[in-house]
Design a protein around this motif. Structure first.
Motif, short mmCIF file in Angstrom:
data_model
loop_
_atom_site.label_atom_id
_atom_site.label_comp_id
_atom_site.label_asym_id
_atom_site.label_seq_id
_atom_site.Cartn_x
_atom_site.Cartn_y
_atom_site.Cartn_z
N PRO A 159 0.72 -1.36 0.06
CA PRO A 159 0.01 0.09 -0.18
C PRO A 159 0.98 1.33 0.02
CG PRO A 159 -0.99 -1.70 1.57
CD PRO A 159 0.43 -2.18 1.08
N ALA A 160 1.95 1.19 0.74
CA ALA A 160 2.77 2.43 0.81
C ALA A 160 3.46 2.61 -0.35
CB ALA A 160 3.68 2.25 1.98
N TYR A 161 3.95 1.65 -0.95
CA TYR A 161 4.48 1.48 -2.33
C TYR A 161 3.94 1.90 -3.62
CZ TYR A 161 7.66 0.12 -6.48
OH TYR A 161 7.99 0.26 -7.61
N THR A 162 2.50 1.53 -3.41
CA THR A 162 1.43 2.04 -4.55
C THR A 162 1.20 3.25 -4.19
OG1 THR A 162 0.69 -0.31 -4.60
CG2 THR A 162 -0.71 1.54 -5.35
N GLN A 163 0.86 3.70 -3.21
CA GLN A 163 0.61 5.15 -2.77
C GLN A 163 1.67 6.15 -3.55
OE1 GLN A 163 -0.43 6.29 1.35
NE2 GLN A 163 -0.14 8.67 1.19
N GLU A 164 2.99 5.89 -3.14
CA GLU A 164 3.84 6.86 -3.65
C GLU A 164 4.28 6.75 -5.27
OE1 GLU A 164 5.38 8.90 -2.13
OE2 GLU A 164 4.61 8.16 -0.12
N ILE A 165 3.65 5.52 -6.01
CA ILE A 165 3.80 5.28 -7.39
C ILE A 165 2.77 6.29 -7.77
CG2 ILE A 165 3.41 3.85 -9.57
CD1 ILE A 165 6.31 3.56 -8.18
N ASP A 166 1.64 6.07 -7.18
CA ASP A 166 0.27 6.98 -7.72
C ASP A 166 0.72 8.43 -7.57
OD1 ASP A 166 -0.88 4.56 -8.47
OD2 ASP A 166 -2.36 4.64 -6.56
N GLY A 167 1.18 8.71 -6.58
CA GLY A 167 1.35 10.17 -6.42
C GLY A 167 2.55 10.69 -7.42
N LEU A 168 3.62 9.76 -7.72
CA LEU A 168 4.54 10.24 -8.64
C LEU A 168 3.67 10.47 -9.96
CD1 LEU A 168 7.37 10.59 -9.77
CD2 LEU A 168 7.71 8.10 -9.92
N ASN A 169 3.12 9.55 -10.43
CA ASN A 169 2.18 9.58 -11.56
C ASN A 169 1.52 10.72 -11.62
OD1 ASN A 169 3.42 7.24 -12.75
ND2 ASN A 169 1.94 5.91 -11.79
N LYS A 170 0.62 11.29 -10.65
CA LYS A 170 -0.27 12.05 -10.84
C LYS A 170 0.53 13.73 -10.75
CE LYS A 170 -4.11 9.87 -8.30
NZ LYS A 170 -4.77 9.86 -6.98
N ALA A 171 1.71 13.42 -10.22
CA ALA A 171 2.60 14.73 -10.19
C ALA A 171 3.07 15.09 -11.45
CB ALA A 171 3.38 14.73 -9.17
N VAL A 172 3.55 13.96 -12.00
CA VAL A 172 4.03 13.97 -13.57
C VAL A 172 3.05 14.32 -14.35
CG1 VAL A 172 5.02 12.44 -15.36
CG2 VAL A 172 6.06 12.26 -13.21
N LEU A 173 1.76 13.82 -14.35
CA LEU A 173 0.77 14.10 -15.36
C LEU A 173 0.45 15.57 -15.04
CD1 LEU A 173 -1.46 13.37 -17.31
CD2 LEU A 173 -2.78 12.57 -15.32
N LYS A 174 0.35 16.26 -13.86
CA LYS A 174 -0.04 17.59 -13.78
C LYS A 174 1.02 18.43 -14.25
CE LYS A 174 -0.93 20.86 -10.16
NZ LYS A 174 -1.24 21.25 -8.39
N PHE A 175 2.27 18.14 -14.12
CA PHE A 175 3.36 18.96 -14.55
C PHE A 175 3.16 19.11 -16.28
CE2 PHE A 175 7.24 19.32 -16.81
CZ PHE A 175 7.96 20.32 -16.14
N ALA A 176 2.82 17.72 -16.75
CA ALA A 176 2.62 17.84 -18.33
C ALA A 176 1.39 18.64 -18.82
CB ALA A 176 2.62 16.33 -18.53
N GLN A 177 0.37 18.60 -17.98
CA GLN A 177 -0.74 19.27 -18.42
C GLN A 177 -0.48 20.89 -18.22
OE1 GLN A 177 -3.53 17.46 -15.66
NE2 GLN A 177 -4.31 16.02 -17.27
N ASN A 178 0.20 21.29 -17.29
CA ASN A 178 0.61 22.65 -16.72
C ASN A 178 1.73 23.04 -17.95
OD1 ASN A 178 -1.28 22.56 -14.91
ND2 ASN A 178 0.24 22.50 -13.39
#
Length: 369
Positions: A159-178
């Motif tokens: 769960p902790a690992y998945t949470q960080e991976i999800d957080g990374l993907n969302k942050a990368v996506l947000k950067f791309a969209q911005n």
């Protein structure tokens, strides 16, 4: 005093005017670089890496490249097993710093608009990579202490690992969209898994259509996303004709009036073979409810393909172009990884993609009533 200020301003103007706009400059300082060892500059076009220049490190680990480019583009600095992405255009004065002993390949970059954006992305990524690295170290230590409890430890930490991976993907996506007008944003969006972020990638492609007209990587991405858009859920499944396992032509239109799963797989694909028991289970459970499967193999070896069909008890229709990922049918559906699947309704519309295991069973149970 006024003359002195005017002279300084004039010097600044002259200095700026003398700056070479026909090239870009990369100046680097790498720790733990052996004096005299080589460092390389590579160009990147359509996933192909092309050597452009090389030099040697000074005693202080310093190096310099001067190169030109028709338009803003991706480049890679490489030394030994360490590689660092940069984005440059003529007129840029880029500075890059790294430590060749850093296994995480961390680096800092500055000196141009795209370089600053790339540095922003790297900082965002590193925040998550540090946490992911800590989880990995904790896992390794726990397993070393209790090797017989590896699976239990993995489930506890997942769960902790998945949470960080999800957080990374969302942050990368947000950067791309911005940053749709920056190649750093384009680089960011390509870090995402297309299977998980298909809609977001297609939407992003629509936003950057006219932003990078001279960039080969972007042009290729736009073509790929256009194909992907045509096979999204809600679209009509593209028609095709393909030879069956006994050499007779099969058309998608042959399945009109039925729910059909187009299952792209291959005999050499271990994840496909591991998923096959789930596909068999789904077929047997729903074949009497207006549901069937068309297996589309990316094999090249016809005998290996036929043996796998028999070994895995795949008792539905099968077809193949026997051309691996160059199969016209696979290209039509934008297949770049397998297993991949599409569920098409009786009217020829795609209603689901890439469902496996319990998800596939739940969808069919809900849909085929």
């Amino acid at each position: 005093m006024m003359k002195r200020i005017g002279y300084i301003v004039l010097l600044c103007i002259v200095f700026a005017a003398c700056k070479d706009k026909g090239n870009f400059v990369v100046e680097g300082t790498f720790k733990n670089a052996a004096a005299g060892s080589k460092v390389y500059l590579f160009g990147i076009q359509k996933d192909q890496v092309k050597p452009l220049d090389s030099t040697v490190f000074s005693e202080k680990g310093e190096f310099k490249f001067i190169h030109s480019t028709p338009a803003v583009d991706f480049f890679r600095i490489s030394s030994g097993h360490s590689e660092y992405m940069i984005i440059a255009q003529n007129g840029d004065q880029i500075k890059i710093q790294a430590d060749l002993a850093d296994k995480n390949l961390g680096y800092t970059i500055s000196g141009a608009v795209e370089a600053d954006k790339l540095e922003e992305l790297n900082k965002t990524k590193n925040q998550y990579m540090v946490k992911i690295g800590e989880i990995q170290r904790s896992f390794d230590e726990a397993v070393a202490a209790q090797p017989d409890k590896r699976d239990m430890i993995m489930e506890q930490m997942r769960p902790a690992y998945t949470q960080e991976i999800d957080g990374l993907n969302k942050a990368v996506l947000k950067f791309a969209q911005n940053n749709t007008s920056s190649l750093a944003g384009f680089y960011a969006v390509n870090l995402l898994n297309p299977a998980e972020y298909e809609k977001e990638l297609v939407d992003y492609a629509d936003k950057i259509k006219s932003n990078f007209n001279n960039n080969a990587a972007v042009a290729e991405f736009l073509v790929k996303m256009a194909k992907l858009k045509s096979v999204q859920v809600g679209q009509q499944a593209p028609e095709f004709i393909i030879n069956s396992v006994d050499g007779k032509p099969i058309k998608l239109a042959d399945f009109k009036g039925k729910y059909v799963m187009l299952d792209f797989w291959a005999s050499w694909c271990m994840p496909c073979r591991q998923e096959n028991p789930n596909v068999v289970k789904a077929y047997n459970a729903y074949k009497d409810k207006n549901f069937t499967i068309l297996g589309i193999s990316l094999d090249k070896d016809a005998e290996a393909w036929k043996k796998a069909i028999a070994a895995d008890n795949l008792s539905w229709a099968h077809a193949s172009d026997l051309k691996d990922f160059e199969s016209p049918t696979a290209l039509l559906y934008g297949i770049d990884a397998i297993p991949s699947s599409f569920i098409v309704d009786p009217n020829g519309k795609i209603i689901a993609k890439n469902l496996r295991g319990a998800e596939l069973d739940a969808f069919l149970n809900k849909t085929l009533r």
